[in-house]
Design an enzyme around this catalytic site. Structure first.
Site, PDB file in Angstrom:
ATOM      1  N   GLU A 232      -3.109   7.384  -4.262  1.00  0.00           N
ATOM      2  CA  GLU A 232      -2.998   6.102  -3.571  1.00  0.00           C
ATOM      3  C   GLU A 232      -2.772   5.004  -4.592  1.00  0.00           C
ATOM      4  O   GLU A 232      -3.427   4.981  -5.630  1.00  0.00           O
ATOM      5  CB  GLU A 232      -4.313   5.862  -2.834  1.00  0.00           C
ATOM      6  CG  GLU A 232      -4.300   4.690  -1.899  1.00  0.00           C
ATOM      7  CD  GLU A 232      -5.680   4.531  -1.247  1.00  0.00           C
ATOM      8  OE1 GLU A 232      -5.908   5.118  -0.187  1.00  0.00           O
ATOM      9  OE2 GLU A 232      -6.512   3.817  -1.822  1.00  0.00           O
TER      10      GLU A 232
ATOM     11  N   TYR B 231       0.856  -1.188   0.000  1.00  0.00           N
ATOM     12  CA  TYR B 231       0.000   0.000   0.000  1.00  0.00           C
ATOM     13  C   TYR B 231       0.891   1.238   0.000  1.00  0.00           C
ATOM     14  O   TYR B 231       1.799   1.355   0.827  1.00  0.00           O
ATOM     15  CB  TYR B 231      -0.897   0.027   1.255  1.00  0.00           C
ATOM     16  CG  TYR B 231      -1.661   1.323   1.363  1.00  0.00           C
ATOM     17  CD1 TYR B 231      -2.939   1.437   0.832  1.00  0.00           C
ATOM     18  CD2 TYR B 231      -1.077   2.448   1.943  1.00  0.00           C
ATOM     19  CE1 TYR B 231      -3.624   2.641   0.876  1.00  0.00           C
ATOM     20  CE2 TYR B 231      -1.764   3.659   1.999  1.00  0.00           C
ATOM     21  CZ  TYR B 231      -3.030   3.745   1.454  1.00  0.00           C
ATOM     22  OH  TYR B 231      -3.698   4.936   1.486  1.00  0.00           O
TER      23      TYR B 231
END
Ligand code: GDP
Ligand code: MN
Length: 390
Positions: A189, A101
């Site tokens: 992201e 992530y």
């Protein structure tokens, strides 16, 4: 403004982020054709503005063009979490070994941007954040320095990124920060950043939110968004430069100044109605702007009445009245309208309106009561509040 995965990836790829070869498709044939041209297994991904598509069945692997056609055909025109799937992204499937992530967003409490890195990325990142937050390494960015390499490497090690993936992840994070800054985003992201079996680090998913207030600096972006499935009324309002937000009630509200419009929405609610929209015509609005605003509000078929609340400062009440009369002569208005004018040139404004079908009110409380009654509403009543004076 949220961007779709395919839009974010196009932009990121242009700015040096490795992404899988892919194409956004609107038909199953197109999807199958692209899979055939790739000659490899693909992943078919629904392009809708929701997270967690993987778990909801919006991300599927297909081993050949005919399977791609079937899956794309099933997704297109269908829904995912209530949103219609109009496009799918078809991409070369990755052989994923690990999922990381990577994200950058604004940490309001710290008044800094924050970088987040985790070695346990993928579809369960929310759970990781809730149950094992220590697995997400965080670092704040000093805007005068930016995001230096040593800070990136520190975050990678703190997060436990595999040693051989650190150079790839570092490069990706560096590019991500450049994009975050250059595109005026409030969030970028990549989840997951995939470490592939052959050792590459690739953006397998991408999310990006551009600050609406900075859109004027990115006109190309704004244009590409206009072909979007965004609300057609909001799209038209944006084209005209009007601050409009659609709500789910039945009273159209137009006012000058965000605070006044919000107070008006509260009054509508108190009177037992519900606002159909937020619309701020801003300070100093001329009659054309008023006409456009009314047209925008009436585009919403749920609107059963319109409430104007104008507090004249820079805005002149007679200009507003003229705009309303103009609009009334040009548009086929079938709903009641109530207007409250106060401040600069209010007498002139009221005089202009006196011969029209428009109802004038002295206070916004009164205006709200009248419009809710006249539009046949009142079923959403809250306990009556004591009278207030504004
Ligand atoms: P999200 O669920 O909306 O965040 O959609 P993602 O694009 O992140 O996809 C969800 C999951 O699908 C990822 O975490 C991966 O595990 C998997 N996935 C996505 N693309 C590929 C791919 O090319 N190959 C493989 N094997 N899995 C993929
Ligand atoms: Mn994802």
């Amino acid at each position: 403004m949220k961007m779709h995965e395919y839009q974010a990836k196009e932009l990121m790829a242009r700015l040096g982020v490795p992404t899988p070869p892919g194409r956004v498709c609107a038909t199953a044939d197109e999807a199958a054709g692209f899979a055939a041209s790739l000659g490899s297994p693909v992943v078919v991904k629904a392009q809708v503005h929701v997270g967690g598509r993987g778990k909801a069945g919006g991300v599927k692997l297909a081993s050949d063009p005919s399977e791609t056609r079937r899956i794309a055909g099933e997704m297109l025109g269908g829904t995912l979490k209530g949103l219609t799937i109009e496009r799918v992204l078809v991409e070369e499937a990755l052989d994923i070994r690990e999922e990381y992530y990577l994200g950058i967003t604004v940490d309001r409490a710290a008044r800094r941007s924050v970088v987040m890195v985790s070695a346990t990325g993928g579809i369960d990142i929310e759970e990781v954040a809730a149950t094992a937050p220590e697995r997400i390494a965080k670092g704040h960015i000093d805007p005068s320095i930016g995001l230096p390499d040593f800070q990136i490497r520190g975050l990678c090690y703190a997060a436990g990124i595999s040693r051989d993936a650190v150079p790839g992840v570092s490069k990706l994070l560096g590019s991500l920060y450049e994009i975050y800054e250059a595109m005026d985003t409030s969030l970028v992201e990549i989840n997951p950043a995939a470490l592939t079996a052959d050792g590459r680090v690739i953006a397998a998913d991408a999310k990006m939110i551009v600050d609406d207030n900075a859109l004027f600096r990115h006109p190309d972006l704004r244009d590409s968004m206009d072909t979007e499935q965004a609300d057609p009324i909001e799209r038209e309002a944006r084209r005209l430069g009007i601050q409009y937000v659609r709500l789910d009630g039945e009273i159209g509200v137009i006012g000058n100044g965000a605070g006044l419009v919000m107070a008006t929405l509260d009054e509508v609610r108190r009177a037992g109605g519900r606002g159909a929209n937020f619309l701020d015509i801003g300070g100093g609005a001329k009659s054309e702007a008023v006409r456009d605003a009314l047209r925008i509000v009436l585009m919403n078929p749920n609107v059963k009445g319109v409430l104007f609340n104008i507090f004249g400062g820079i805005t002149r009440c007679d200009e507003v009245a003229r705009g309303v009369l103009d609009a009334a002569s040009l548009l086929d208005i079938r709903v009641p309208m109530v207007i409250r004018l106060a401040g600069t040139r209010e007498e002139e404004g009221r005089a202009l309106l006196s011969g029209s079908k428009l109802v004038s009110a002295d206070t916004m409380q009164q205006a709200a009561d009248i419009i809710v009654r006249r539009s046949g509403g009142g079923s959403h009543g809250l306990p009556p509040s004591p009278p207030r004076f504004l």
